[in-house]
Scaffold this motif. Sequence first.
Motif: not given
Length: 92
Positions: A69, A62-63, A57
């Motif tokens: 997460i 993905c931030r 991710l």
Amino acid sequence: ERMYLTHFSMISDVEKLADDLRYRIDCFAGIATESAHEVNRYNTIRTKMHEKLYADLIAHGCRLGSTRIAELLALDLDLNTRGLEVWLDCGN
């Protein structure tokens, strides 16, 4: 050429997604096989799958934070870990 996934919409890059799925299945099967004889097999498999997915991710851009997460992956990690344990117990 296309798939229409329930709750997600149309997907057109079917071949790439199929390749990604095969790759992920191979990764998770490898994790399960490597962890088959661990004392706490469930936690070992789940932790290794989480680490793999988290790294993927982040590499994908993905931030979200690690806590978010983990929250989003929790149910799927549990289901997949239990499935891999059944797979191991059935002699894969």
